[in-house]
Write a protein that holds these residues in place. Structure first.
Motif, PDB file in Angstrom:
ATOM      1  N   VAL A 227      -8.185  24.690  11.984  1.00  0.00           N
ATOM      2  CA  VAL A 227      -9.475  24.149  12.415  1.00  0.00           C
ATOM      3  C   VAL A 227      -9.777  24.703  13.808  1.00  0.00           C
ATOM      4  N   GLU A 228     -11.055  24.686  14.160  1.00  0.00           N
ATOM      5  CA  GLU A 228     -11.460  25.097  15.492  1.00  0.00           C
ATOM      6  C   GLU A 228     -12.508  24.126  16.008  1.00  0.00           C
ATOM      7  N   SER A 229     -12.535  23.960  17.314  1.00  0.00           N
ATOM      8  CA  SER A 229     -13.450  23.022  17.943  1.00  0.00           C
ATOM      9  C   SER A 229     -14.576  23.796  18.626  1.00  0.00           C
TER      10      SER A 229
ATOM     11  N   TYR B  44      -3.040  15.243  14.726  1.00  0.00           N
ATOM     12  CA  TYR B  44      -3.259  16.148  13.594  1.00  0.00           C
ATOM     13  C   TYR B  44      -4.260  17.240  13.954  1.00  0.00           C
ATOM     14  N   LEU B  45      -5.358  16.881  14.606  1.00  0.00           N
ATOM     15  CA  LEU B  45      -6.355  17.893  14.965  1.00  0.00           C
ATOM     16  C   LEU B  45      -5.779  18.920  15.930  1.00  0.00           C
ATOM     17  N   ASN B  46      -5.013  18.479  16.914  1.00  0.00           N
ATOM     18  CA  ASN B  46      -4.386  19.417  17.852  1.00  0.00           C
ATOM     19  C   ASN B  46      -3.418  20.348  17.129  1.00  0.00           C
TER      20      ASN B  46
ATOM     21  N   ARG C  72       0.843  -1.180   0.000  1.00  0.00           N
ATOM     22  CA  ARG C  72       0.000   0.000   0.000  1.00  0.00           C
ATOM     23  C   ARG C  72       0.882   1.236   0.000  1.00  0.00           C
ATOM     24  N   LYS C  73       0.561   2.181  -0.840  1.00  0.00           N
ATOM     25  CA  LYS C  73       1.324   3.413  -0.907  1.00  0.00           C
ATOM     26  C   LYS C  73       1.017   4.262   0.320  1.00  0.00           C
ATOM     27  N   LYS C  74       2.053   4.720   0.980  1.00  0.00           N
ATOM     28  CA  LYS C  74       1.871   5.571   2.145  1.00  0.00           C
ATOM     29  C   LYS C  74       1.498   6.979   1.696  1.00  0.00           C
ATOM     30  N   ARG C  75       0.637   7.606   2.467  1.00  0.00           N
ATOM     31  CA  ARG C  75       0.250   8.980   2.166  1.00  0.00           C
ATOM     32  C   ARG C  75       1.271   9.933   2.771  1.00  0.00           C
ATOM     33  N   SER C  76       1.434  11.048   2.109  1.00  0.00           N
ATOM     34  CA  SER C  76       2.329  12.073   2.639  1.00  0.00           C
ATOM     35  C   SER C  76       1.592  12.874   3.707  1.00  0.00           C
ATOM     36  N   ARG C  77       2.341  13.665   4.423  1.00  0.00           N
ATOM     37  CA  ARG C  77       1.761  14.534   5.445  1.00  0.00           C
ATOM     38  C   ARG C  77       0.725  15.473   4.826  1.00  0.00           C
ATOM     39  N   TYR C  78       1.038  16.018   3.653  1.00  0.00           N
ATOM     40  CA  TYR C  78       0.104  16.912   2.966  1.00  0.00           C
ATOM     41  C   TYR C  78      -1.209  16.206   2.634  1.00  0.00           C
ATOM     42  N   GLU C  79      -1.109  14.968   2.177  1.00  0.00           N
ATOM     43  CA  GLU C  79      -2.322  14.224   1.826  1.00  0.00           C
ATOM     44  C   GLU C  79      -3.187  13.963   3.061  1.00  0.00           C
ATOM     45  N   ILE C  80      -2.561  13.670   4.180  1.00  0.00           N
ATOM     46  CA  ILE C  80      -3.317  13.430   5.410  1.00  0.00           C
ATOM     47  C   ILE C  80      -3.976  14.724   5.873  1.00  0.00           C
ATOM     48  N   ILE C  81      -3.243  15.831   5.850  1.00  0.00           N
ATOM     49  CA  ILE C  81      -3.822  17.115   6.250  1.00  0.00           C
ATOM     50  C   ILE C  81      -4.989  17.466   5.333  1.00  0.00           C
ATOM     51  N   HIS C  82      -4.837  17.213   4.037  1.00  0.00           N
ATOM     52  CA  HIS C  82      -5.936  17.448   3.092  1.00  0.00           C
ATOM     53  C   HIS C  82      -7.173  16.664   3.516  1.00  0.00           C
TER      54      HIS C  82
ATOM     55  N   MET D 285     -11.506  10.547  12.036  1.00  0.00           N
ATOM     56  CA  MET D 285     -10.652   9.365  12.131  1.00  0.00           C
ATOM     57  C   MET D 285     -11.020   8.341  11.059  1.00  0.00           C
ATOM     58  N   TYR D 286     -12.295   8.037  10.921  1.00  0.00           N
ATOM     59  CA  TYR D 286     -12.735   7.026   9.952  1.00  0.00           C
ATOM     60  C   TYR D 286     -12.580   7.503   8.515  1.00  0.00           C
ATOM     61  N   ARG D 287     -12.984   8.726   8.243  1.00  0.00           N
ATOM     62  CA  ARG D 287     -12.967   9.205   6.854  1.00  0.00           C
ATOM     63  C   ARG D 287     -11.556   9.542   6.360  1.00  0.00           C
ATOM     64  N   ALA D 288     -10.679   9.931   7.297  1.00  0.00           N
ATOM     65  CA  ALA D 288      -9.286  10.208   6.911  1.00  0.00           C
ATOM     66  C   ALA D 288      -8.424   8.956   7.049  1.00  0.00           C
ATOM     67  N   ASN D 289      -9.025   7.862   7.527  1.00  0.00           N
ATOM     68  CA  ASN D 289      -8.340   6.577   7.671  1.00  0.00           C
ATOM     69  C   ASN D 289      -7.087   6.697   8.547  1.00  0.00           C
ATOM     70  N   LEU D 290      -7.294   7.222   9.769  1.00  0.00           N
ATOM     71  CA  LEU D 290      -6.202   7.410  10.712  1.00  0.00           C
ATOM     72  C   LEU D 290      -6.522   6.706  12.023  1.00  0.00           C
ATOM     73  N   SER D 291      -5.504   6.414  12.791  1.00  0.00           N
ATOM     74  CA  SER D 291      -5.712   5.879  14.128  1.00  0.00           C
ATOM     75  C   SER D 291      -6.187   7.012  15.034  1.00  0.00           C
ATOM     76  N   TYR D 292      -6.668   6.638  16.209  1.00  0.00           N
ATOM     77  CA  TYR D 292      -7.143   7.653  17.156  1.00  0.00           C
ATOM     78  C   TYR D 292      -6.008   8.598  17.553  1.00  0.00           C
ATOM     79  N   ASP D 293      -4.832   8.043  17.844  1.00  0.00           N
ATOM     80  CA  ASP D 293      -3.699   8.869  18.254  1.00  0.00           C
ATOM     81  C   ASP D 293      -3.261   9.832  17.151  1.00  0.00           C
ATOM     82  N   LEU D 294      -3.188   9.343  15.916  1.00  0.00           N
ATOM     83  CA  LEU D 294      -2.813  10.217  14.808  1.00  0.00           C
ATOM     84  C   LEU D 294      -3.863  11.295  14.584  1.00  0.00           C
ATOM     85  N   THR D 295      -5.127  10.916  14.655  1.00  0.00           N
ATOM     86  CA  THR D 295      -6.202  11.890  14.464  1.00  0.00           C
ATOM     87  C   THR D 295      -6.099  12.988  15.511  1.00  0.00           C
ATOM     88  N   THR D 296      -5.930  12.596  16.777  1.00  0.00           N
ATOM     89  CA  THR D 296      -5.804  13.568  17.866  1.00  0.00           C
ATOM     90  C   THR D 296      -4.607  14.481  17.632  1.00  0.00           C
TER      91      THR D 296
END
Length: 140
Positions: free
Chosen positions: A57-59, A47-49, A8-18, A34-45
């Protein structure tokens, strides 16, 4: 199926942020991101932070929304993805015309050459001519 096709081709940081920014356009819970960007909980947290600290982004009320600055970045990332896809297509066409480039890369990466190729690396070790060692001039 070959091993290379299964990787599987790894996504770049830019692709994940997109993907994260794209999901936050209409307001999104962390689990949806997390589900739609296909990330783990830790990675999602993470990136969002990070995106929140940068003002992208704002919460509000448990939902993440994209800011104006985030929208500008998202448009740039969309353009970047489009250009990247175009470059991949151009590269494929170049490789069709110059197939030797792929063979050089295979040899450099230590991959086995494809059957039927006529390269010196296909010769038995005793058939490869020895090269005289080169001398390196001392650096001043």
């Amino acid at each position: 199926m070959s091993q290379a096709k299964l990787r599987r081709k790894k996504r770049s940081r830019y692709e994940i942020i997109h993907d994260v920014l794209d999901q936050c356009q209409t307001g999104s819970k962390k689990t949806w991101v997390m589900y739609r960007a296909n990330l783990s909980y830790d990675l999602t947290t993470g990136y969002l932070n990070e995106l929140e600290k940068m003002g992208l982004v704002e919460s509000k009320d448990g939902l993440y929304y994209i800011t104006e600055k985030g929208k500008q970045l998202l448009e740039l990332l969309r353009a970047w993805r489009q250009k990247k896809a175009e470059l991949v297509e151009v590269t494929k066409k170049i490789k069709e015309i110059l197939p030797e480039e792929g063979k050089k890369r295979e040899k450099k990466n230590g991959e086995q050459p494809k059957e039927g190729t006529n390269q010196a690396s296909n010769l038995a070790p005793q058939q490869v001519p020895a090269q005289a060692p080169t001398q390196v001039a001392p650096a001043n």
